[in-house]
Write a protein that holds these residues in place. Structure first.
Motif, PDB file in Angstrom:
ATOM      1  N   UNK A   1       0.903  -1.340  -0.031  1.00 53.18           N
ATOM      2  CA  UNK A   1      -0.007  -0.144  -0.188  1.00 53.18           C
ATOM      3  C   UNK A   1       0.935   1.219   0.169  1.00 53.18           C
ATOM      4  N   UNK A   2       1.922   1.100   0.964  1.00 51.71           N
ATOM      5  CA  UNK A   2       2.940   2.176   0.609  1.00 51.71           C
ATOM      6  C   UNK A   2       3.538   2.812  -0.637  1.00 51.71           C
ATOM      7  N   UNK A   3       3.738   1.676  -1.274  1.00 50.58           N
ATOM      8  CA  UNK A   3       4.115   1.697  -2.548  1.00 50.58           C
ATOM      9  C   UNK A   3       3.243   2.329  -3.738  1.00 50.58           C
ATOM     10  N   UNK A   4       1.818   2.051  -3.376  1.00 51.47           N
ATOM     11  CA  UNK A   4       0.671   2.742  -4.221  1.00 51.47           C
ATOM     12  C   UNK A   4       0.417   3.908  -3.962  1.00 51.47           C
ATOM     13  N   UNK A   5       0.627   4.316  -2.738  1.00 54.38           N
ATOM     14  CA  UNK A   5       0.222   5.640  -2.196  1.00 54.38           C
ATOM     15  C   UNK A   5       1.470   6.546  -2.954  1.00 54.38           C
ATOM     16  N   UNK A   6       2.758   6.211  -2.571  1.00 55.46           N
ATOM     17  CA  UNK A   6       3.712   6.816  -3.324  1.00 55.46           C
ATOM     18  C   UNK A   6       3.559   7.487  -4.570  1.00 55.46           C
ATOM     19  N   UNK A   7       3.068   6.570  -5.418  1.00 55.15           N
ATOM     20  CA  UNK A   7       2.725   7.221  -6.853  1.00 55.15           C
ATOM     21  C   UNK A   7       1.746   8.445  -6.820  1.00 55.15           C
ATOM     22  N   UNK A   8       0.949   8.363  -5.885  1.00 55.84           N
ATOM     23  CA  UNK A   8       0.257   9.893  -5.544  1.00 55.84           C
ATOM     24  C   UNK A   8       1.050  11.018  -5.286  1.00 55.84           C
ATOM     25  N   UNK A   9       2.267  10.595  -4.463  1.00 58.02           N
ATOM     26  CA  UNK A   9       3.054  11.705  -4.224  1.00 58.02           C
ATOM     27  C   UNK A   9       4.031  12.149  -5.168  1.00 58.02           C
ATOM     28  N   UNK A  10       4.333  11.417  -6.163  1.00 56.88           N
ATOM     29  CA  UNK A  10       5.174  11.892  -7.296  1.00 56.88           C
ATOM     30  C   UNK A  10       4.685  12.584  -8.202  1.00 56.88           C
ATOM     31  N   UNK A  11       3.257  11.844  -8.660  1.00 60.68           N
ATOM     32  CA  UNK A  11       2.637  12.255  -9.951  1.00 60.68           C
ATOM     33  C   UNK A  11       2.517  13.781  -9.886  1.00 60.68           C
ATOM     34  N   UNK A  12       2.084  14.635  -9.112  1.00 59.38           N
ATOM     35  CA  UNK A  12       1.794  16.048  -9.231  1.00 59.38           C
ATOM     36  C   UNK A  12       3.157  16.518  -9.365  1.00 59.38           C
ATOM     37  N   UNK A  13       4.371  16.548  -8.603  1.00 58.21           N
ATOM     38  CA  UNK A  13       5.446  17.268  -8.719  1.00 58.21           C
ATOM     39  C   UNK A  13       6.357  17.007 -10.141  1.00 58.21           C
ATOM     40  N   UNK A  14       6.065  15.737 -10.510  1.00 62.36           N
ATOM     41  CA  UNK A  14       6.784  15.057 -11.790  1.00 62.36           C
ATOM     42  C   UNK A  14       6.023  15.757 -12.970  1.00 62.36           C
ATOM     43  N   UNK A  15       4.724  16.044 -13.068  1.00 59.40           N
ATOM     44  CA  UNK A  15       3.815  16.549 -14.005  1.00 59.40           C
ATOM     45  C   UNK A  15       4.274  18.037 -14.173  1.00 59.40           C
TER      46      UNK A  15
END
Length: 219
Positions: free
Chosen positions: A3-17
């Motif tokens: 679950x932590x890995x899945x949630x981390x994807x949301x943390x990365x999405x915005x700053x990367x975009x």
């Protein structure tokens, strides 16, 4: 996948975009964010960068939706918040897969106007970003209601304000200022999305099991 890995994807999405768009604004000749919507970065010789940016951000949002579904164990928004988060991701992916037509003077040499006719992919693109960010606004309002029900008034206000301001900015009927208002709307939406993903991640209580990891978090 934990679950932590899945949630981390949301943390990365915005700053990367946002970072990818910002770098392109500094390097793409002839592009003016105050006149041309960021979607037009998907056209031209380097258009693949923004196309990839849309697709990757969309995939990360869909991955986060799975983590969000695991994290919301019952209660208000437990079903619909992950569903609309997935719709947000799908809209972003579609925005990349179906690029817009050249318009408004970009790429350089294109007439400074909106085309009178659109290609099939340009027509589909016209629906994709609005779908994505309408879904994101809905998610922010759903989670605002959940935060309010849980007594987290500051997060409820933050979520509701982010959604309402993003919606007003993007929907305001003034064509001359639409590009920069859309850019600000995207920035506000993604900063809220990142903040919520961080909150979920920090509150996750992950238990390793033989078959898979299960996360529990009260957002």
């Amino acid at each position: 996948m934990s679950t932590k890995t899945l949630l981390s994807a949301g943390v990365v999405a915005g700053p990367l975009f946002v970072a990818t768009v910002a770098l392109q604004l500094l390097t793409r000749d002839g592009f003016d964010i105050t006149h041309q919507p960021m979607s037009l970065l998907s056209v031209g010789a380097l258009g693949w960068i923004q196309i990839t940016n849309f697709v990757v951000a969309g995939i990360l949002a869909c991955v986060f939706a799975v983590g969000l579904r695991r994290s919301l164990h019952g209660g208000r928004g437990a079903k619909w918040a992950p569903r609309f988060t997935s719709l947000f991701g799908i809209g972003l992916i579609a925005g990349g897969v179906f690029p817009p037509d050249p318009a408004l003077g970009y790429p350089v040499g294109t007439p400074d106007e909106i085309p009178s006719e659109f290609s099939w992919h340009g027509t589909l693109h016209a629906f994709a970003p609005p779908l994505a960010f309408t879904a994101l606004v809905v998610v922010s309002l759903i989670l605002a209601a959940r935060f309010r029900a849980d007594g987290r008034t500051a997060w409820a206000a933050f979520s509701a304000a982010s959604g309402v301001v993003s919606l007003v900015l993007s929907a305001w009927p003034d064509q001359d200022t639409s590009s920069w208002r859309l850019a600000i709307s995207v920035l506000i939406g993604f900063q809220w999305f990142t903040a919520v993903a961080l909150r979920c991640l920090r509150g996750a209580d992950v238990h390793d099991r033989a078959d898979h990891a299960v996360g529990r978090v009260r957002i």
